[in-house]
Design a protein around this motif. Structure first.
Motif, PDB file in Angstrom:
ATOM      1  N   VAL A  40       0.866  -1.179   0.000  1.00  0.00           N
ATOM      2  CA  VAL A  40       0.000   0.000   0.000  1.00  0.00           C
ATOM      3  C   VAL A  40       0.906   1.233   0.000  1.00  0.00           C
ATOM      4  O   VAL A  40       1.964   1.230   0.631  1.00  0.00           O
ATOM      5  N   SER A  41       0.478   2.292  -0.666  1.00  0.00           N
ATOM      6  CA  SER A  41       1.311   3.480  -0.860  1.00  0.00           C
ATOM      7  C   SER A  41       1.628   4.264   0.405  1.00  0.00           C
ATOM      8  O   SER A  41       2.472   5.151   0.382  1.00  0.00           O
ATOM      9  N   SER A  50      -7.501   8.397  -0.367  1.00  0.00           N
ATOM     10  CA  SER A  50      -7.219   7.367  -1.373  1.00  0.00           C
ATOM     11  C   SER A  50      -5.758   6.934  -1.330  1.00  0.00           C
ATOM     12  O   SER A  50      -4.869   7.765  -1.121  1.00  0.00           O
ATOM     13  N   TYR A  51      -5.548   5.640  -1.573  1.00  0.00           N
ATOM     14  CA  TYR A  51      -4.219   5.047  -1.547  1.00  0.00           C
ATOM     15  C   TYR A  51      -4.066   4.106  -2.732  1.00  0.00           C
ATOM     16  O   TYR A  51      -5.037   3.535  -3.218  1.00  0.00           O
ATOM     17  N   LYS A  52      -2.836   3.920  -3.164  1.00  0.00           N
ATOM     18  CA  LYS A  52      -2.534   2.992  -4.254  1.00  0.00           C
ATOM     19  C   LYS A  52      -2.179   1.638  -3.646  1.00  0.00           C
ATOM     20  O   LYS A  52      -1.277   1.533  -2.821  1.00  0.00           O
ATOM     21  N   VAL A  53      -2.919   0.603  -4.041  1.00  0.00           N
ATOM     22  CA  VAL A  53      -2.635  -0.769  -3.628  1.00  0.00           C
ATOM     23  C   VAL A  53      -2.029  -1.461  -4.835  1.00  0.00           C
ATOM     24  O   VAL A  53      -2.613  -1.462  -5.925  1.00  0.00           O
ATOM     25  N   ALA A  86       0.453  -4.642 -10.759  1.00  0.00           N
ATOM     26  CA  ALA A  86      -0.921  -4.264 -11.056  1.00  0.00           C
ATOM     27  C   ALA A  86      -1.384  -3.417  -9.878  1.00  0.00           C
ATOM     28  O   ALA A  86      -1.139  -3.773  -8.727  1.00  0.00           O
ATOM     29  N   SER A  87      -2.021  -2.272 -10.175  1.00  0.00           N
ATOM     30  CA  SER A  87      -2.408  -1.359  -9.100  1.00  0.00           C
ATOM     31  C   SER A  87      -3.849  -0.905  -9.250  1.00  0.00           C
ATOM     32  O   SER A  87      -4.395  -0.868 -10.350  1.00  0.00           O
ATOM     33  N   VAL A 116      -4.005  -4.316   7.236  1.00  0.00           N
ATOM     34  CA  VAL A 116      -3.679  -2.932   7.551  1.00  0.00           C
ATOM     35  C   VAL A 116      -4.716  -2.383   8.525  1.00  0.00           C
ATOM     36  O   VAL A 116      -5.823  -2.918   8.641  1.00  0.00           O
ATOM     37  N   VAL A 117      -4.347  -1.307   9.219  1.00  0.00           N
ATOM     38  CA  VAL A 117      -5.274  -0.660  10.149  1.00  0.00           C
ATOM     39  C   VAL A 117      -5.547   0.752   9.637  1.00  0.00           C
ATOM     40  O   VAL A 117      -4.621   1.498   9.327  1.00  0.00           O
TER      41      VAL A 117
END
Length: 154
Positions: A40-41, A50-53, A86-87, A116-117
């Motif tokens: 995770v970003s 928002s986050y990039k996974v 892949a994201s 993740v928390v």
């Protein structure tokens, strides 16, 4: 005649073992996983941001990669790998523990999961006040002059 019988039994035994070994090799997952990792970003996650996974792909660079959050598909998923990755963009909607999984379906499912928390966007302390909403600007100089005053934010 006894020798002929034992040779036949030996041949049947070898064929049986070979058949079992072949079946095990077909059913077993490949030595190198397709999805070899997930990240995770950011390490500090908050509801509503928002986050990039990203899934790291080590073998199959063609099959789509799906992403889930606690078993629910993440918007924009599945995606096609590009350059061994892949994201997808993920926006957590709830605080707490989330299991993020990336997977490919190729004759079975190959996946990786991380836990993740996620923090609440507007945490409230037991007194009913939101942390960080009051403060003082007495020690911040503006244009070389000492600043005075305070601010209470809603």
């Amino acid at each position: 005649m006894l020798q002929k019988h034992s040779s036949r039994a030996y041949g049947v035994g070898v064929a049986f073992v070979f058949t079992l070994a072949t079946a095990a090799a077909i059913a077993a997952p490949p030595a190198n996983a397709w999805v070899s990792g997930i990240k995770v970003s950011s390490e500090r996650l908050t509801v509503g941001y928002s986050y990039k996974v990203t899934a790291i792909i080590s073998r199959d660079l063609i099959s789509l990669v799906s992403f889930t959050d606690n078993g629910d598909q993440i918007n924009g998923s599945p995606v096609r790998p590009w350059g061994f990755e892949a994201s997808v963009t993920w926006t957590p909607k709830t605080p707490g523990t989330h299991e993020l999984t990336a997977w490919q379906r190729i004759g079975g499912i190959d996946s990786k999961t991380i836990t993740v928390v996620v923090a609440d966007k507007n945490p409230v302390d037991p007194s009913g006040e939101r942390p960080g909403t009051t403060g003082s600007a007495n020690s911040i100089p503006l244009d070389g002059l000492p600043a005075t005053g305070s601010a209470n934010l809603p």
